[in-house]
Design a protein around this motif. Structure first.
Motif, PDB file in Angstrom:
ATOM      1  N   ASN A 174      14.646   3.255   4.784  1.00  0.00           N
ATOM      2  CA  ASN A 174      15.795   2.748   4.027  1.00  0.00           C
ATOM      3  C   ASN A 174      16.349   3.793   3.060  1.00  0.00           C
ATOM      4  O   ASN A 174      16.986   3.444   2.078  1.00  0.00           O
ATOM      5  N   GLN A 175      16.125   5.066   3.370  1.00  0.00           N
ATOM      6  CA  GLN A 175      16.514   6.105   2.414  1.00  0.00           C
ATOM      7  C   GLN A 175      18.019   6.147   2.166  1.00  0.00           C
ATOM      8  O   GLN A 175      18.459   6.320   1.021  1.00  0.00           O
ATOM      9  N   ALA A 176      18.826   5.955   3.208  1.00  0.00           N
ATOM     10  CA  ALA A 176      20.280   6.003   3.027  1.00  0.00           C
ATOM     11  C   ALA A 176      20.754   4.871   2.109  1.00  0.00           C
ATOM     12  O   ALA A 176      21.591   5.093   1.223  1.00  0.00           O
TER      13      ALA A 176
ATOM     14  N   VAL B  54      16.317   8.577  -6.868  1.00  0.00           N
ATOM     15  CA  VAL B  54      16.374   9.647  -5.868  1.00  0.00           C
ATOM     16  C   VAL B  54      14.995  10.279  -5.690  1.00  0.00           C
ATOM     17  O   VAL B  54      14.572  10.581  -4.561  1.00  0.00           O
ATOM     18  N   LEU B  55      14.262  10.457  -6.786  1.00  0.00           N
ATOM     19  CA  LEU B  55      12.919  11.039  -6.713  1.00  0.00           C
ATOM     20  C   LEU B  55      11.984  10.190  -5.867  1.00  0.00           C
ATOM     21  O   LEU B  55      11.126  10.728  -5.152  1.00  0.00           O
ATOM     22  N   THR B  56      12.158   8.870  -5.944  1.00  0.00           N
ATOM     23  CA  THR B  56      11.330   7.980  -5.124  1.00  0.00           C
ATOM     24  C   THR B  56      11.449   8.326  -3.648  1.00  0.00           C
ATOM     25  O   THR B  56      10.450   8.417  -2.920  1.00  0.00           O
ATOM     26  N   VAL B  57      12.677   8.551  -3.199  1.00  0.00           N
ATOM     27  CA  VAL B  57      12.913   8.858  -1.784  1.00  0.00           C
ATOM     28  C   VAL B  57      12.433  10.263  -1.442  1.00  0.00           C
ATOM     29  O   VAL B  57      11.721  10.464  -0.447  1.00  0.00           O
ATOM     30  N   THR B  58      12.826  11.224  -2.247  1.00  0.00           N
ATOM     31  CA  THR B  58      12.470  12.618  -1.932  1.00  0.00           C
ATOM     32  C   THR B  58      10.959  12.837  -1.983  1.00  0.00           C
ATOM     33  O   THR B  58      10.412  13.596  -1.174  1.00  0.00           O
ATOM     34  N   ALA B  59      10.278  12.168  -2.917  1.00  0.00           N
ATOM     35  CA  ALA B  59       8.822  12.301  -2.990  1.00  0.00           C
ATOM     36  C   ALA B  59       8.161  11.661  -1.780  1.00  0.00           C
ATOM     37  O   ALA B  59       7.182  12.199  -1.237  1.00  0.00           O
TER      38      ALA B  59
ATOM     39  N   THR C  49       0.840  -1.179   0.000  1.00  0.00           N
ATOM     40  CA  THR C  49       0.000   0.000   0.000  1.00  0.00           C
ATOM     41  C   THR C  49       0.889   1.249   0.000  1.00  0.00           C
ATOM     42  O   THR C  49       2.092   1.180   0.265  1.00  0.00           O
ATOM     43  N   THR C  50       0.266   2.388  -0.267  1.00  0.00           N
ATOM     44  CA  THR C  50       1.027   3.640  -0.321  1.00  0.00           C
ATOM     45  C   THR C  50       1.684   3.948   1.013  1.00  0.00           C
ATOM     46  O   THR C  50       2.867   4.332   1.071  1.00  0.00           O
ATOM     47  N   SER C  51       0.963   3.776   2.100  1.00  0.00           N
ATOM     48  CA  SER C  51       1.527   4.058   3.422  1.00  0.00           C
ATOM     49  C   SER C  51       2.670   3.105   3.751  1.00  0.00           C
ATOM     50  O   SER C  51       3.670   3.512   4.357  1.00  0.00           O
ATOM     51  N   GLN C  52       2.546   1.840   3.344  1.00  0.00           N
ATOM     52  CA  GLN C  52       3.630   0.877   3.575  1.00  0.00           C
ATOM     53  C   GLN C  52       4.871   1.249   2.756  1.00  0.00           C
ATOM     54  O   GLN C  52       6.003   1.116   3.233  1.00  0.00           O
ATOM     55  N   LEU C  53       4.650   1.700   1.536  1.00  0.00           N
ATOM     56  CA  LEU C  53       5.771   2.124   0.699  1.00  0.00           C
ATOM     57  C   LEU C  53       6.499   3.319   1.304  1.00  0.00           C
ATOM     58  O   LEU C  53       7.726   3.353   1.348  1.00  0.00           O
ATOM     59  N   VAL C  54       5.725   4.305   1.767  1.00  0.00           N
ATOM     60  CA  VAL C  54       6.326   5.491   2.375  1.00  0.00           C
ATOM     61  C   VAL C  54       7.165   5.101   3.583  1.00  0.00           C
ATOM     62  O   VAL C  54       8.302   5.577   3.754  1.00  0.00           O
ATOM     63  N   GLU C  55       6.636   4.228   4.412  1.00  0.00           N
ATOM     64  CA  GLU C  55       7.364   3.802   5.609  1.00  0.00           C
ATOM     65  C   GLU C  55       8.628   3.034   5.240  1.00  0.00           C
ATOM     66  O   GLU C  55       9.704   3.263   5.812  1.00  0.00           O
ATOM     67  N   LEU C  56       8.511   2.131   4.264  1.00  0.00           N
ATOM     68  CA  LEU C  56       9.655   1.320   3.851  1.00  0.00           C
ATOM     69  C   LEU C  56      10.761   2.192   3.253  1.00  0.00           C
ATOM     70  O   LEU C  56      11.941   2.032   3.586  1.00  0.00           O
ATOM     71  N   ILE C  57      10.381   3.121   2.391  1.00  0.00           N
ATOM     72  CA  ILE C  57      11.363   3.994   1.751  1.00  0.00           C
ATOM     73  C   ILE C  57      12.005   4.933   2.765  1.00  0.00           C
ATOM     74  O   ILE C  57      13.217   5.166   2.743  1.00  0.00           O
TER      75      ILE C  57
END
Length: 235
Positions: free
Chosen positions: A59-61, A118-123, A48-56
């Motif tokens: 693990n952003q670094a 990079v856009l995936t993380v920053t977004a 889900t979108t919320s799960q993706l946001v949390e996962l990214i």
């Protein structure tokens, strides 16, 4: 005598830098290809979108490091390919020009891929979930676009052109030139197959195997230049 020693030193330094560019570039790309830094769920799971946001977010670094390794690995590899053209004396031949042009194309594709990573993380961090979703679709899973772009023309044309360059020079053994052409043909086969099947399952595995073969080919070529390059250039 002094000029001769200076030329020898310059040649050794040139061979060393060329070999290091190839080896370090492929090692960086090897880590990137392995997917060891990117969470596996991001690639295969339908989150889900919320799960993706949390996962990214968590693990952003690691994702940034993955993008950096892709970019720097491609850049160093391109430097190595262009140096092969120069050392082979093929800078004014059609095959040499092809290597230079296609190397530029591959570097551009890689940097665009890095940009979307990079856009995936920053977004995700900014809460722009729709943008994050689009970026993820472009770089992962069955909808990944850049692997197809890489396969259709640049990958096979680059390695085949390199093979032709090496077959018309004495820089590397002819065997490496023939192997480069065979790897290029394998890329063509996988690319044509991807017109009818997605890069998942057995076809995805075949793509990874061909990429691994190219990685090993570059490292072997770089090691050969490091050990025997000066002697062969003199001959």
């Amino acid at each position: 005598m002094r000029m001769h020693q200076h030329n020898n030193t310059s040649l050794k330094v040139s061979n060393l830098l060329t070999a290091l560019s190839g080896i370090c570039g492929q090692l960086a790309l090897g880590v990137y290809y392995s997917g060891s830094l990117v969470p596996h769920q991001l690639i295969i799971d339908d989150l889900t979108t919320s799960q993706l946001v949390e996962l990214i977010t968590h693990n952003q670094a690691a994702i940034f490091w993955d993008a950096y390794l892709q970019g720097i690995g491609t850049l160093l590899s391109v430097i190595f390919f262009i140096r092969l053209v120069y050392l082979s004396g093929a800078g004014s031949r059609f095959s040499g020009w092809l290597v230079i042009i296609i190397s530029s194309v591959i570097l551009s594709i890689s940097l665009v891929d890095v940009t979307f990573t990079v856009l995936t993380v920053t977004a995700a961090l900014a809460g722009h979930t729709e943008t994050m979703r689009i970026a993820i679709d472009l770089i992962t899973g069955s909808t990944e676009a850049f692997d197809y772009t890489f396969l259709f023309v640049p990958a096979p044309m680059l390695i085949i052109s390199l093979g032709i360059v090496l077959l018309t020079s004495k820089l590397l053994p002819r065997l490496l030139g023939y192997l480069a052409i065979l790897i290029g043909i394998a890329f063509v086969v996988v690319g044509l197959s991807s017109l009818f099947y997605t890069l998942n399952g057995s076809l995805g595995t075949a793509f990874e195997i061909v990429q691994l073969l190219q990685l090993l080919w570059v490292i072997a070529s770089a090691v050969f230049i490091l050990i025997y390059g000066q002697k062969r250039l003199r001959s």
